[in-house]
Design a protein around this motif. Sequence first.
Motif, PDB file in Angstrom:
ATOM      1  N   PRO A  55       0.797  -1.244   0.000  1.00  0.00           N
ATOM      2  CA  PRO A  55       0.000   0.000   0.000  1.00  0.00           C
ATOM      3  C   PRO A  55       0.823   1.285   0.000  1.00  0.00           C
ATOM      4  CG  PRO A  55      -0.981  -1.588   1.481  1.00  0.00           C
ATOM      5  CD  PRO A  55       0.335  -2.182   1.022  1.00  0.00           C
ATOM      6  N   GLU A  56       2.033   1.269   0.536  1.00  0.00           N
ATOM      7  CA  GLU A  56       2.880   2.470   0.549  1.00  0.00           C
ATOM      8  C   GLU A  56       3.509   2.732  -0.817  1.00  0.00           C
ATOM      9  OE1 GLU A  56       2.862   4.375   3.051  1.00  0.00           O
ATOM     10  OE2 GLU A  56       2.408   3.149   4.794  1.00  0.00           O
ATOM     11  N   GLY A  57       3.390   1.759  -1.723  1.00  0.00           N
ATOM     12  CA  GLY A  57       3.950   1.912  -3.057  1.00  0.00           C
ATOM     13  C   GLY A  57       5.232   1.135  -3.283  1.00  0.00           C
ATOM     14  N   HIS A  58       5.909   0.716  -2.204  1.00  0.00           N
ATOM     15  CA  HIS A  58       7.151  -0.030  -2.383  1.00  0.00           C
ATOM     16  C   HIS A  58       6.892  -1.300  -3.183  1.00  0.00           C
ATOM     17  CE1 HIS A  58       9.166   2.743   0.191  1.00  0.00           C
ATOM     18  NE2 HIS A  58       8.438   2.429   1.245  1.00  0.00           N
ATOM     19  N   GLN A  59       7.871  -1.657  -3.985  1.00  0.00           N
ATOM     20  CA  GLN A  59       7.735  -2.807  -4.870  1.00  0.00           C
ATOM     21  C   GLN A  59       8.512  -3.987  -4.310  1.00  0.00           C
ATOM     22  OE1 GLN A  59       9.938  -3.164  -8.710  1.00  0.00           O
ATOM     23  NE2 GLN A  59       7.873  -2.899  -9.534  1.00  0.00           N
ATOM     24  N   TRP A  60       7.823  -5.092  -4.186  1.00  0.00           N
ATOM     25  CA  TRP A  60       8.425  -6.337  -3.710  1.00  0.00           C
ATOM     26  C   TRP A  60       8.533  -7.288  -4.886  1.00  0.00           C
ATOM     27  CZ3 TRP A  60      10.014  -4.914   0.829  1.00  0.00           C
ATOM     28  CH2 TRP A  60       9.226  -4.116   1.647  1.00  0.00           C
ATOM     29  N   GLU A  61       9.594  -8.069  -4.888  1.00  0.00           N
ATOM     30  CA  GLU A  61       9.784  -9.096  -5.900  1.00  0.00           C
ATOM     31  C   GLU A  61      10.176 -10.381  -5.191  1.00  0.00           C
ATOM     32  OE1 GLU A  61      12.638 -10.146  -9.758  1.00  0.00           O
ATOM     33  OE2 GLU A  61      12.963  -8.299  -8.638  1.00  0.00           O
TER      34      GLU A  61
END
Length: 127
Positions: free
Chosen positions: A110-116
């Motif tokens: 939700p904060e926008g950080h991208q996880w892979e």
Amino acid sequence: MTIYLDHTIVPARNKLASAKLLADLLAVPWAETGAGPFAPVYVNDGLTLDFIETDEEFPVYHFCFRVEQEEFNSIMGRIQAAGIKYRSTVRGPDDMQINTQLGNVYWNEPEGHQWEMLTISYARPAR
């Protein structure tokens, strides 16, 4: 001397919600409080993501987790059960697909950080 990344700070508008969500998806421990103003997520024995709450603007960070295939499947199950949109490319639409060529998947919190998440590193050659 071997160098290890010990921890990094992850800015968030709601550090508790962000830390809990990531910890729940990865099935790792976390705490509402840690050293200083942080909500730590204990990714493994050597790496902590310290979520810090801020009202300031912050960049979107990208974090990639390499896991075994069995863990990948478990985490994907939790992502799907939580109704989180995911995609097969680093940029692009939420196609709800896993990139089978590279064996990875991306999602944004939700904060926008991208996880892979991936099972084999494409950033490093095999030894």
